[in-house]
Design an enzyme around this catalytic site. Structure first.
Site, PDB file in Angstrom:
ATOM      1  N   GLU A   1      35.783 -21.884  87.338  1.00 28.38           N
ATOM      2  CA  GLU A   1      35.226 -21.122  86.214  1.00 28.38           C
ATOM      3  C   GLU A   1      35.131 -22.028  84.991  1.00 28.38           C
ATOM      4  O   GLU A   1      36.090 -22.731  84.649  1.00 28.38           O
ATOM      5  CB  GLU A   1      36.109 -19.907  85.888  1.00 28.38           C
ATOM      6  CG  GLU A   1      35.572 -19.114  84.685  1.00 28.38           C
ATOM      7  CD  GLU A   1      36.344 -17.824  84.398  1.00 28.38           C
ATOM      8  OE1 GLU A   1      37.348 -17.539  85.078  1.00 28.38           O
ATOM      9  OE2 GLU A   1      35.931 -17.111  83.454  1.00 28.38           O
TER      10      GLU A   1
ATOM     11  N   ASN B   1      30.789 -17.424  82.049  1.00 30.93           N
ATOM     12  CA  ASN B   1      30.926 -16.131  81.382  1.00 30.93           C
ATOM     13  C   ASN B   1      29.703 -15.848  80.524  1.00 30.93           C
ATOM     14  O   ASN B   1      29.281 -16.698  79.745  1.00 30.93           O
ATOM     15  CB  ASN B   1      32.180 -16.132  80.489  1.00 30.93           C
ATOM     16  CG  ASN B   1      33.448 -16.224  81.308  1.00 30.93           C
ATOM     17  OD1 ASN B   1      33.844 -15.271  81.972  1.00 30.93           O
ATOM     18  ND2 ASN B   1      34.076 -17.402  81.304  1.00 30.93           N
TER      19      ASN B   1
ATOM     20  N   GLU C   1      29.574 -14.285  85.328  1.00 35.70           N
ATOM     21  CA  GLU C   1      30.622 -13.282  85.159  1.00 35.70           C
ATOM     22  C   GLU C   1      30.279 -12.382  83.974  1.00 35.70           C
ATOM     23  O   GLU C   1      30.100 -12.868  82.857  1.00 35.70           O
ATOM     24  CB  GLU C   1      31.982 -13.962  84.919  1.00 35.70           C
ATOM     25  CG  GLU C   1      32.371 -14.875  86.081  1.00 35.70           C
ATOM     26  CD  GLU C   1      33.838 -15.314  86.043  1.00 35.70           C
ATOM     27  OE1 GLU C   1      34.582 -14.913  85.123  1.00 35.70           O
ATOM     28  OE2 GLU C   1      34.227 -16.062  86.961  1.00 35.70           O
TER      29      GLU C   1
ATOM     30  N   ASP D   1      33.725  -8.925  85.808  1.00 40.32           N
ATOM     31  CA  ASP D   1      34.946  -9.531  85.246  1.00 40.32           C
ATOM     32  C   ASP D   1      35.850  -8.469  84.595  1.00 40.32           C
ATOM     33  O   ASP D   1      35.371  -7.412  84.191  1.00 40.32           O
ATOM     34  CB  ASP D   1      34.511 -10.546  84.161  1.00 40.32           C
ATOM     35  CG  ASP D   1      35.533 -11.650  83.944  1.00 40.32           C
ATOM     36  OD1 ASP D   1      36.607 -11.633  84.566  1.00 40.32           O
ATOM     37  OD2 ASP D   1      35.250 -12.549  83.122  1.00 40.32           O
TER      38      ASP D   1
ATOM     39  N   GLU E   1      42.853 -12.548  88.942  1.00 39.76           N
ATOM     40  CA  GLU E   1      43.027 -13.634  87.963  1.00 39.76           C
ATOM     41  C   GLU E   1      44.405 -13.531  87.322  1.00 39.76           C
ATOM     42  O   GLU E   1      45.025 -12.473  87.334  1.00 39.76           O
ATOM     43  CB  GLU E   1      41.916 -13.603  86.911  1.00 39.76           C
ATOM     44  CG  GLU E   1      41.898 -12.365  86.055  1.00 39.76           C
ATOM     45  CD  GLU E   1      40.831 -12.395  84.953  1.00 39.76           C
ATOM     46  OE1 GLU E   1      39.888 -13.184  85.028  1.00 39.76           O
ATOM     47  OE2 GLU E   1      40.977 -11.597  84.020  1.00 39.76           O
TER      48      GLU E   1
END
Ligand code: C2E
Ligand code: CA
Ligand code: CA
Length: 235
Positions: free
Chosen positions: A17, A71, A103, A133, A190
């Site tokens: 990520e 993101n 995400e 997310d 996560e």
């Protein structure tokens, strides 16, 4: 910076990520301090595209061709050209769309869901993965889960971090994993900080994990060394 995502059954790294950092005066400023300002200033898409350019140029050579995740702020989905901008960036970098996941949080589907769905669908049609997310915080609406065929659901770290101390958190995670599995969506947990949490999640049927237990966010050079070492082990 890049943080690894691993398969919980084998421990193999599958993706990284991208997490924005701002090095300034020898200090590192975290995204919690500048993302909202970039959003308000109308700079968030430029920032995201810059991050994506950098990410693609580094990741294109990594061993094992891991995916990268980026993101996207809810406000960015109001931009009707967003998917063209992302695709043009990938094309220029020679980076295959199927190696990218975007995400988004459920907030992206509030307000103007039709536009958001159109943008997300057009990314998906090009082979880009779509990840929901921070699931479990905010709306956690079943309606949102039906609006889009998400490729993965990420359980928020607030649940994951207390999974081995709080029976209620464990129940919530079990329920989310069950729901996602019924819908055919793999789950990423996560914020995994210990082997005991990783084991619990694996036993619950959670497919992927991310967190300090597997690796902190790291530089591109560190990822290159890590993926090279993993490739040597496989050979
Ligand atoms: P996020 O998308 O939930 O990203 C995960 C955050 O959790 C990262 O914080 C990561 O460093 C942190 N984290 C990872 N593993 C652990 C762990 O085991 N324990 C704990 N306590 N924390 C862990 P970071 O990098 O500070 O990012 C915070 C948030 O800022 C991100 O949350 C994301 O919402 C946002 N963000 C970061 N980069 C970008 C960006 O480029 N664009 C946008 N729109 N938002 C970004
Ligand atoms: Ca994220
Ligand atoms: Ca998250």
């Amino acid at each position: 910076f890049y943080q690894p995502l691993v398969r919980l059954d084998t421990g193999a790294t599958t993706a990284f990520e991208l997490l924005a950092r701002w090095p300034r005066d020898g200090e590192e400023i975290g995204p919690d301090q500048f993302i909202s300002i970039a959003e308000e200033a109308g700079l968030i898409t430029d920032l995201m595209l810059q991050l994506l350019r950098r990410g693609c140029s580094e990741a294109v050579d990594w061993d094992g061709a891991p995916a990268i995740g980026i993101n996207v702020s809810p406000i960015q989905l109001k931009d009707m050209w967003l998917s063209e901008k992302i695709l043009a960036t990938l094309a220029r970098a020679g980076f295959p769309p199927h190696r990218l996941a975007v995400e988004i949080t459920e907030n992206a589907l509030i307000g103007d869901p039709d536009n958001a769905i159109r943008t997300i669908q057009s990314l998906k049609n090009q082979g880009i993965g779509i990840v929901l997310d921070d699931f479990g915080t905010g709306y956690s609406s079943l309606q949102h889960l039906r609006m889009l065929p998400f490729d993965e659901i990420k359980i928020d770290r607030s649940f994951v971090q207390s999974i081995d101390s709080d029976p209620e958190a464990l129940k919530m995670v079990r329920a989310i994993v069950g729901l996602a599995s019924t819908l055919g969506m793999p789950v990423v947990a996560e914020g995994i900080e210990s082997e005991s949490a990783a084991k619990l999640l694996r036993d619950l049927g959670c497919a992927y994990g991310q967190g300090y237990h597997f690796g902190h966010p790291m530089s591109g050079e560190q990822v290159a060394a890590l993926t090279q070492a993993e490739a040597a082990l496989r050979a």
